[in-house]
Design a protein around this motif. Structure first.
Motif, short mmCIF file in Angstrom:
data_model
loop_
_atom_site.label_atom_id
_atom_site.label_comp_id
_atom_site.label_asym_id
_atom_site.label_seq_id
_atom_site.Cartn_x
_atom_site.Cartn_y
_atom_site.Cartn_z
N GLU A 81 69.85 22.81 37.52
CA GLU A 81 68.50 22.81 36.95
C GLU A 81 67.63 21.79 37.69
OE1 GLU A 81 68.05 22.38 32.76
OE2 GLU A 81 69.66 23.82 32.29
N GLY A 82 66.37 22.18 37.91
CA GLY A 82 65.43 21.27 38.55
C GLY A 82 65.40 21.35 40.06
N GLU A 83 66.33 22.11 40.66
CA GLU A 83 66.35 22.23 42.11
C GLU A 83 65.24 23.17 42.60
OE1 GLU A 83 70.72 21.54 43.95
OE2 GLU A 83 70.44 23.47 42.98
N SER A 84 64.76 22.91 43.81
CA SER A 84 63.91 23.85 44.53
C SER A 84 64.77 24.42 45.65
CB SER A 84 62.69 23.14 45.10
OG SER A 84 61.91 24.03 45.88
N ILE A 85 64.85 25.75 45.74
CA ILE A 85 65.87 26.36 46.60
C ILE A 85 65.34 27.57 47.35
CG2 ILE A 85 67.70 25.62 45.01
CD1 ILE A 85 67.90 28.56 44.09
N ILE A 86 66.08 27.94 48.39
CA ILE A 86 65.97 29.26 48.98
C ILE A 86 67.24 30.01 48.60
CG2 ILE A 86 66.03 30.56 51.14
CD1 ILE A 86 64.15 28.52 52.34
N MET A 87 67.07 31.20 48.09
CA MET A 87 68.18 32.03 47.65
C MET A 87 68.32 33.20 48.63
SD MET A 87 68.66 33.84 43.91
CE MET A 87 68.37 32.32 43.02
N MET A 88 69.36 33.18 49.43
CA MET A 88 69.59 34.19 50.45
C MET A 88 70.58 35.23 49.92
SD MET A 88 71.02 33.39 54.29
CE MET A 88 72.71 33.02 53.80
N MET A 89 70.16 36.50 49.90
CA MET A 89 70.98 37.55 49.30
C MET A 89 71.22 38.70 50.27
SD MET A 89 69.17 37.85 45.52
CE MET A 89 70.47 38.86 44.81
N ASN A 90 72.40 39.32 50.14
CA ASN A 90 72.60 40.62 50.79
C ASN A 90 71.83 41.67 50.01
OD1 ASN A 90 74.64 40.18 48.70
ND2 ASN A 90 75.40 42.21 49.26
N SER A 111 59.57 30.64 36.09
CA SER A 111 58.20 30.53 36.57
C SER A 111 58.13 30.11 38.04
CB SER A 111 57.40 29.54 35.73
OG SER A 111 57.98 28.25 35.80
N LYS A 112 59.28 29.75 38.64
CA LYS A 112 59.32 29.31 40.04
C LYS A 112 59.69 30.43 41.01
CE LYS A 112 60.78 24.55 38.95
NZ LYS A 112 61.84 23.54 39.22
N LYS A 156 50.41 27.77 50.57
CA LYS A 156 49.75 27.97 49.28
C LYS A 156 50.62 27.44 48.14
CE LYS A 156 47.18 31.44 46.65
NZ LYS A 156 46.75 32.87 46.59
N TYR A 157 51.94 27.65 48.23
CA TYR A 157 52.84 27.10 47.22
C TYR A 157 52.72 25.58 47.19
CZ TYR A 157 55.13 31.71 47.60
OH TYR A 157 55.41 33.05 47.62
N LYS A 158 52.68 24.97 48.38
CA LYS A 158 52.58 23.51 48.45
C LYS A 158 51.26 23.02 47.86
CE LYS A 158 55.47 22.91 52.60
NZ LYS A 158 55.50 22.49 54.01
N CYS A 162 53.87 23.91 43.78
CA CYS A 162 54.96 24.78 43.34
C CYS A 162 56.19 24.52 44.21
CB CYS A 162 54.54 26.25 43.47
SG CYS A 162 55.89 27.44 43.21
N LYS A 163 57.29 24.14 43.57
CA LYS A 163 58.56 24.00 44.28
C LYS A 163 59.39 25.26 43.99
CE LYS A 163 58.67 18.96 44.33
NZ LYS A 163 59.46 17.75 44.03
N PRO A 164 59.31 26.24 44.90
CA PRO A 164 59.76 27.59 44.55
C PRO A 164 61.27 27.80 44.58
CG PRO A 164 59.08 27.51 46.83
CD PRO A 164 58.79 26.14 46.27
N TRP A 165 61.68 28.84 43.90
CA TRP A 165 62.94 29.51 44.13
C TRP A 165 62.59 30.72 45.00
CZ3 TRP A 165 67.44 30.13 40.25
CH2 TRP A 165 67.81 28.89 39.73
N LEU A 166 62.79 30.60 46.28
CA LEU A 166 62.34 31.63 47.21
C LEU A 166 63.51 32.56 47.54
CD1 LEU A 166 59.82 32.51 48.79
CD2 LEU A 166 60.55 31.02 50.66
N VAL A 167 63.37 33.84 47.21
CA VAL A 167 64.44 34.82 47.40
C VAL A 167 64.17 35.63 48.66
CG1 VAL A 167 65.68 36.76 46.36
CG2 VAL A 167 64.72 34.97 44.90
N ILE A 168 65.16 35.66 49.57
CA ILE A 168 64.98 36.33 50.85
C ILE A 168 66.19 37.20 51.17
CG2 ILE A 168 65.87 34.29 52.09
CD1 ILE A 168 64.02 35.08 54.42
#
Length: 364
Positions: A81-90, A111-112, A156-158, A162-168
């Motif tokens: 909880e509280g982390e800002s991350i990049i989530m890399m998925m197949n 909301s992130k 724009k996030y910055k 916004c410290k996003p959970w960015l899904v790629i």
């Protein structure tokens, strides 16, 4: 009787999510766009995220409660909880990104969530309009435009703190037999490895996301998601498929993510070799090779579903039936969202993109 109830549940799920997404875009998000965004952009950015997080809980209620989808989590690493991350998925199906909501909800980060999606999603009524208002990153497959667009969105996030959970999705598209054959041909031509259960990953998108966020995010999580078969949006919403979602989570510190693009490509090849083996085991055994844990839906999902249905959907439907003013407003909001999804100058004016895209041949 049981079949009748099952059919009723499936139809109800489809109607609930379709109607609620359109209502959310028109009756909740549109007022923010019209009356707050022109004057208080940062406030509007945060309000849209809060509106969406409520609707995401309704999605999870339909998936995990009404349709009974079981989500199994594997691996020793767990997102904090509280982390800002990049989530890399197949990318085995068109619905994979929706299950990032399940993880985010359990870590109080709905909301992130920000997702890189194909450009066509923005035209989908309700859901696509909402993702657009949330500043999700829509990719055209023209790298000249997309590289600049990714940089613009991240800035724009910055700006909006916004410290996003960015899904790629490094594969760029969901796998099928035709795409897998093309992936093999490309790999063979360029001396790259060939996989059976994933497409060849590309490093450009991941590199464009990680580098400007190195001082902002905490780490990168590599998720391997798998199902029995290939579910679709319709089968998922209706509850026919998937019945079980398998998600393996592995954490990588930023020091483990190469800055050099060639090294990053090799890093991805190694990760996707591991994914390929893991998914092959899943295909043969209906589970990954390690124990899993199941986290039941939280009470907030039930409460959100009740609030959305009883205090939002029913009153709005009633107003549409009895009030001509509400119907006129609804039509105006619908027309706006349709134009906003299609008209590039309007999108630039709103700040959804900083350049007007001219359609070209896909470059990656």
């Amino acid at each position: 009787m049981e079949e009748v109830l099952k059919y009723f549940r499936r139809i109800s799920s489809i109607i609930i999510l379709l109607v609620s997404s359109v209502y959310a875009a028109t009756f909740l998000m549109f007022p923010v766009i019209a009356f707050i965004e022109p004057f208080y952009k940062k406030l509007a950015f945060k309000l849209q995220a809060k509106i969406a997080s409520g609707w995401f809980r309704l999605v999870l209620f339909v998936f995990e409660v009404l349709n009974g989808i079981e989500i199994r989590y594997y691996g020793e690493d767990e997102i904090q909880e509280g982390e800002s991350i990049i989530m890399m998925m197949n990318h085995p199906s068109e619905i994979d990104w929706l299950f990032s909501f399940s993880i985010a909800q359990r870590k109080k980060a709905l909301s992130k969530i920000k997702v890189l999606l194909k450009n066509e999603v923005r035209f989908v009524p309700g859901v696509g309009w909402g993702c657009d208002n949330l500043d999700y990153i829509f990719l055209t497959r023209d790298w000249t435009f997309d590289e600049n667009h990714i940089e613009y969105k991240i800035n724009k996030y910055k700006e909006n703190e916004c410290k996003p959970w960015l899904v790629i999705f490094p594969e760029g598209t969901d796998i099928d037999d035709v795409k897998l054959k093309k992936s093999w041909d490309f790999a063979e031509k360029n001396g790259f490895p060939k996989f059976n259960n994933v497409l060849l990953p590309r490093h450009k998108g991941l590199h464009a996301c990680v580098e400007p966020l190195r001082d902002t995010i905490d780490c990168v999580y590599d998720l391997t998601i798998g199902y029995e078969g290939k579910p679709t949006i319709l089968s998922c919403i209706s509850g026919t498929s998937p019945r079980v979602v398998n998600i393996h989570i592995k954490r990588y510190s930023l020091d483990e993510i190469p800055k050099d693009e060639n090294q990053l490509q090799k890093f991805l090849f190694n990760r996707y070799h591991e994914k390929d083996q893991m998914l092959q085991y899943l295909k043969e055994n209906k589970t990954y090779s390690m124990p899993y844990r199941i986290q039941k839906p939280s009470l907030s999902i039930y409460a959100s579903a009740f609030l959305w249905f009883y205090y939002f959907m029913l009153p709005i439907t009633n107003l549409l039936l009895i009030s001509s003013f509400t119907r006129v407003y609804f039509i105006i909001a619908l027309v706006y969202h349709i134009l906003n999804s299609k008209y590039e100058p309007l999108r630039k004016l709103r700040g959804l993109q900083n350049a007007i895209y001219s359609k070209k041949e896909k470059s990656y």
